[in-house]
Design an enzyme around this catalytic site. Structure first.
Site, PDB file in Angstrom:
ATOM      1  N   LYS A 106     -12.180  13.257  -2.248  1.00 14.23           N
ATOM      2  CA  LYS A 106     -11.395  12.207  -1.594  1.00 14.23           C
ATOM      3  C   LYS A 106     -11.490  12.334  -0.081  1.00 14.23           C
ATOM      4  CE  LYS A 106      -6.716  10.600  -0.987  1.00 14.23           C
ATOM      5  NZ  LYS A 106      -5.432  11.161  -0.613  1.00 14.23           N
ATOM      6  N   SER A 128     -11.211   7.054   1.539  1.00 15.31           N
ATOM      7  CA  SER A 128      -9.812   7.188   1.960  1.00 15.31           C
ATOM      8  C   SER A 128      -9.755   7.777   3.351  1.00 15.31           C
ATOM      9  CB  SER A 128      -9.079   8.124   0.981  1.00 15.31           C
ATOM     10  OG  SER A 128      -7.776   8.413   1.436  1.00 15.31           O
ATOM     11  N   HIS A 164      -6.740   9.015   4.093  1.00  9.10           N
ATOM     12  CA  HIS A 164      -5.454   9.673   3.826  1.00  9.10           C
ATOM     13  C   HIS A 164      -4.297   8.881   4.438  1.00  9.10           C
ATOM     14  CE1 HIS A 164      -7.589  13.041   2.098  1.00  9.10           C
ATOM     15  NE2 HIS A 164      -8.321  13.125   3.194  1.00  9.10           N
ATOM     16  N   ASP A 210      -8.571   3.936  -1.474  1.00  9.80           N
ATOM     17  CA  ASP A 210      -7.173   3.736  -1.083  1.00  9.80           C
ATOM     18  C   ASP A 210      -7.056   3.523   0.418  1.00  9.80           C
ATOM     19  OD1 ASP A 210      -6.800   6.147   0.325  1.00  9.80           O
ATOM     20  OD2 ASP A 210      -5.818   7.166  -1.331  1.00  9.80           O
ATOM     21  N   GLY A 254      -3.918   1.339   2.902  1.00 12.36           N
ATOM     22  CA  GLY A 254      -3.456   0.047   3.400  1.00 12.36           C
ATOM     23  C   GLY A 254      -3.204  -0.997   2.333  1.00 12.36           C
ATOM     24  N   ARG A 263      -1.105  -3.089   0.267  1.00 12.71           N
ATOM     25  CA  ARG A 263       0.319  -3.430   0.271  1.00 12.71           C
ATOM     26  C   ARG A 263       0.624  -4.614  -0.644  1.00 12.71           C
ATOM     27  NH1 ARG A 263      -0.046   0.706   2.254  1.00 12.71           N
ATOM     28  NH2 ARG A 263       0.546   1.437   4.319  1.00 12.71           N
TER      29      ARG A 263
HETATM   30  C1  LIG Z   1       3.864  11.040   3.000  1.00 15.39           C
HETATM   31  C2  LIG Z   1       2.410  11.130   2.622  1.00 15.39           C
HETATM   32  C3  LIG Z   1       1.887  12.370   2.249  1.00 15.39           C
HETATM   33  C4  LIG Z   1       0.542  12.473   1.898  1.00 15.39           C
HETATM   34  N1  LIG Z   1       0.031  13.694   1.523  1.00 15.39           N
HETATM   35  C5  LIG Z   1      -1.259  13.781   1.152  1.00 15.39           C
HETATM   36  C6  LIG Z   1      -1.817  15.018   0.726  1.00 15.39           C
HETATM   37  O1  LIG Z   1      -1.154  16.050   0.706  1.00 15.39           O
HETATM   38  N2  LIG Z   1      -3.117  15.042   0.354  1.00 15.39           N
HETATM   39  C7  LIG Z   1      -3.900  13.911   0.374  1.00 15.39           C
HETATM   40  O2  LIG Z   1      -5.080  13.962   0.014  1.00 15.39           O
HETATM   41  N3  LIG Z   1      -3.400  12.731   0.775  1.00 15.39           N
HETATM   42  C8  LIG Z   1      -2.112  12.648   1.152  1.00 15.39           C
HETATM   43  N4  LIG Z   1      -1.606  11.449   1.566  1.00 15.39           N
HETATM   44  C9  LIG Z   1      -2.487  10.257   1.574  1.00 15.39           C
HETATM   45  C10 LIG Z   1      -2.360   9.541   0.236  1.00 15.39           C
HETATM   46  O3  LIG Z   1      -2.820  10.337  -0.834  1.00 15.39           O
HETATM   47  C11 LIG Z   1      -3.189   8.269   0.241  1.00 15.39           C
HETATM   48  O4  LIG Z   1      -4.528   8.550   0.573  1.00 15.39           O
HETATM   49  C12 LIG Z   1      -2.643   7.251   1.233  1.00 15.39           C
HETATM   50  O5  LIG Z   1      -1.226   7.243   1.211  1.00 15.39           O
HETATM   51  C13 LIG Z   1      -3.190   5.879   0.872  1.00 15.39           C
HETATM   52  O6  LIG Z   1      -2.816   4.967   1.853  1.00 15.39           O
HETATM   53  P1  LIG Z   1      -1.560   3.980   1.666  1.00 15.39           P
HETATM   54  O7  LIG Z   1      -0.315   4.823   1.810  1.00 15.39           O
HETATM   55  O8  LIG Z   1      -1.742   3.021   2.795  1.00 15.39           O
HETATM   56  O9  LIG Z   1      -1.642   3.343   0.283  1.00 15.39           O
HETATM   57  C14 LIG Z   1      -0.278  11.317   1.924  1.00 15.39           C
HETATM   58  C15 LIG Z   1       0.268  10.082   2.294  1.00 15.39           C
HETATM   59  C16 LIG Z   1       1.591   9.984   2.665  1.00 15.39           C
HETATM   60  C17 LIG Z   1       2.137   8.629   3.067  1.00 15.39           C
END
Ligand SMILES: Cc1cc2nc3c(=O)[nH]c(=O)nc-3n(C[C@H](O)[C@H](O)[C@H](O)COP(=O)(O)O)c2cc1C
Length: 212
Positions: free
Chosen positions: A79, A101, A103, A134, A136, A138
């Protein structure tokens, strides 16, 4: 917590008394429960968090991925890819899938939007492995656009999290139901019989694309 944050935290506590009581009743900070058994007997949230930071390397390289591939015979999905060359490299190391992604751009701002790099990565992968996506998403139309551009699967992070913040588990269920309804509505509006029929033919080329 840094001392300078204390006034801000106290002000937030005064503004949210119900949250504070619930927080205290539920035992304080959330634990990374899946890490508890590795925390050498210190099962407090802080103890587990310390173990987690000590065990998770801050720098990961392609050699780490190569090693993981030899250690793990099961499905391996990587990822966080944002460049076609990285997708190609991941395939050459034997991964079973990738997730485009950034993240949620919570680690580094100014990263490209995942939707902008998706098509280039899909072309580089050329159907050899699944491309997941993933960032954005919404609403249902965002899922449809990602699928049209070649993603095979979409995840949501904050869309569901906002539902959780509003109403717990029921809020997450509601947020996902809204997405499902919007996906069905969008399919009907664009005259597409099912998700499996989606493709680039449903994406309009805009004047700004032509000028770019
Ligand atoms: C509060 C928070 C914590 C996250 N922690 C991790 C994590 O520990 N590892 C990871 O790979 N992605 C993490 N992410 C990213 C999410 O897995 C994901 O890629 C992301 O939220 C997708 O975007 P979106 O929130 O716009 O849907 C985190 C996202 C948020 C909002």
């Amino acid at each position: 917590m840094p001392l300078r944050s204390l006034p801000y935290v106290l002000w937030e506590m005064i503004k949210h008394p119900v949250w504070c009581v619930e927080f205290a009743l539920q035992g304080g900070p959330a634990k990374l429960e899946s890490w508890e058994r590795y925390a050498n007997g210190d099962s407090s949230a802080a103890g587990i968090a310390r173990t987690h930071s000590a065990e998770v390397p801050s720098v990961q390289t392609w050699r780490d991925l190569e090693r993981l591939r030899t250690l793990w015979p099961g499905s391996l999905i990587v990822k966080g890819l944002l460049h076609p060359d990285d997708a190609t490299q991941a395939i050459s190391l034997g991964v079973d899938g990738i997730t485009v992604s950034n993240h949620g751009a919570v680690k580094l701002d100014s990263l490209p939007a995942t939707i902008d790099v998706l098509q280039g990565i899909v072309s580089a992968v050329d159907r050899r492995i699944p491309v997941l996506f993933d960032g954005g998403i919404r609403c249902g139309t965002h899922v449809i656009i990602a699928l049209c551009l070649g993603a095979q699967f979409c995840f949501v992070g904050r869309a569901a999290l906002y539902g959780v913040s509003a109403a717990g588990r029921a809020g997450a269920d509601r947020a996902l139901q809204i997405l499902r309804d919007e996906i069905s509505h969008t399919l009907a509006m664009i005259g597409c019989p099912s998700i499996s029929h989606l493709g680039p033919q449903f994406i309009a080329e805009t004047a700004s694309d032509l000028l770019a």
